[in-house]
Scaffold this active site. Structure first.
Site, mmCIF file in Angstrom:
data_model
loop_
_atom_site.group_PDB
_atom_site.id
_atom_site.type_symbol
_atom_site.label_atom_id
_atom_site.label_comp_id
_atom_site.label_asym_id
_atom_site.label_seq_id
_atom_site.Cartn_x
_atom_site.Cartn_y
_atom_site.Cartn_z
ATOM 1 N N ARG A 1 18.901 -36.111 4.776
ATOM 2 C CA ARG A 1 19.469 -34.722 5.470
ATOM 3 C C ARG A 1 21.344 -35.489 5.314
ATOM 4 N NH1 ARG A 1 15.930 -34.622 9.682
ATOM 5 N NH2 ARG A 1 14.959 -32.317 9.603
ATOM 6 N N LYS B 1 17.770 -35.801 13.486
ATOM 7 C CA LYS B 1 18.735 -34.089 14.003
ATOM 8 C C LYS B 1 17.372 -33.221 14.915
ATOM 9 C CE LYS B 1 18.837 -29.841 11.708
ATOM 10 N NZ LYS B 1 19.208 -28.751 10.301
ATOM 11 N N HIS C 1 20.279 -29.215 1.508
ATOM 12 C CA HIS C 1 18.918 -28.768 2.037
ATOM 13 C C HIS C 1 18.186 -27.761 0.898
ATOM 14 C CE1 HIS C 1 16.429 -25.832 4.259
ATOM 15 N NE2 HIS C 1 16.276 -26.450 5.561
ATOM 16 N N ARG D 1 16.419 -30.877 -0.553
ATOM 17 C CA ARG D 1 14.565 -30.924 0.509
ATOM 18 C C ARG D 1 13.755 -30.291 0.267
ATOM 19 N NH1 ARG D 1 15.267 -34.275 5.455
ATOM 20 N NH2 ARG D 1 15.072 -32.255 6.817
ATOM 21 N N HIS E 1 10.360 -34.010 9.801
ATOM 22 C CA HIS E 1 10.049 -32.941 10.560
ATOM 23 C C HIS E 1 8.842 -33.439 11.214
ATOM 24 C CE1 HIS E 1 11.315 -29.845 7.427
ATOM 25 N NE2 HIS E 1 12.795 -29.857 7.698
ATOM 26 N N TYR F 1 -1.188 -37.066 19.533
ATOM 27 C CA TYR F 1 -2.012 -37.706 19.260
ATOM 28 C C TYR F 1 -1.634 -38.715 17.692
ATOM 29 C CZ TYR F 1 -5.256 -36.569 22.404
ATOM 30 O OH TYR F 1 -6.315 -36.533 23.826
#
Length: 227
Positions: free
Chosen positions: A69, A96, A156, A159, A182, A192
């Site tokens: 970003r 972010k 964006h 991406r 993300h 996990y």
């Protein structure tokens, strides 16, 4: 005296009133997605970025090749670049997702080469700067996409192009999502799946750079050095 005015609670109150009869506001808003480019459209514009010497375009290219970003990559400092390990350590303050840990971004061979060249000429703590004092503005990449390349898209969107490519080429979903910084899965899965899968992401980002830069000088020079 009755003046014909309403007396009582506000009939337009939402909570425990209109919410019982109307859908929530967020479901009434039309969703719009950031425009992205097809993979071919992106590849067609890469030569311009590799040939242009303006630092803003170098920054834009860096953002595209790392699929990060603007708020993350426009403010990079040289202290965040580990040339030996070929990693950019993005600090928590620019994440972010709000996680309080450094996010390691693997750098392709081509990006390392570009950064080495910029480093030789740099007089600043910042990688991408015009005045040697402050980093370029976070809005600069979008402005260059619009005014320089005449493209109606955003970072964006870049991406999104990367993510589509990951899906189309069968790249593991978790690796693809972590490449975009993300979160993956629900809280149980995240508990996990703590590894940042750096080496798996390194392979993905190298393939991404090879794909976009295969016909450009950076790649040609790199191949010549390895031959």
């Amino acid at each position: 005296i009755n003046e014909g005015k309403y007396h009582g609670k506000n009939p337009a109150i939402w909570k425990a009133n209109l919410e019982m009869y109307l859908p929530p506001p967020e479901k009434c808003k039309a969703k719009t997605h950031f425009k992205d480019l097809t993979l071919q459209e992106l590849r067609d514009n890469i030569p311009f970025l590799t040939k242009n010497q303006f630092i803003g375009y170098k920054c834009l290219l860096f953002g595209i090749l790392t699929a990060t970003r603007s708020v993350e990559f426009t403010q990079i400092q040289w202290s965040e670049i580990d040339f030996q390990k070929k990693i950019w350590n993005c600090p928590p303050s620019r994440r972010k997702d709000g996680k309080n840990e450094v996010f390691r971004v693997p750098l392709s061979r081509q990006l390392v080469e570009m950064l080495k060249i910029l480093k030789k000429e740099s007089q600043s703590n910042f990688v991408f700067t015009k005045d040697h004092l402050q980093p370029i503005r976070r809005e600069t990449p979008r402005k260059l996409l619009k005014d320089g390349l005449k493209l109606d898209c955003t970072m964006h969107g870049m991406r999104s192009t990367f993510r589509d490519w990951c899906t189309q080429t069968g790249i593991n979903e978790i690796v693809a999502e972590k490449s975009l910084m993300h979160s993956t899965g629900n809280e149980v899965v995240s508990a996990y799946q703590r590894s940042d899968l750096l080496e798996e992401r390194r392979d993905v980002m190298q393939k991404w750079s090879d794909l976009l830069l295969e016909s450009n000088e950076i790649t040609k020079n790199q191949k010549a050095e390895n031959s």
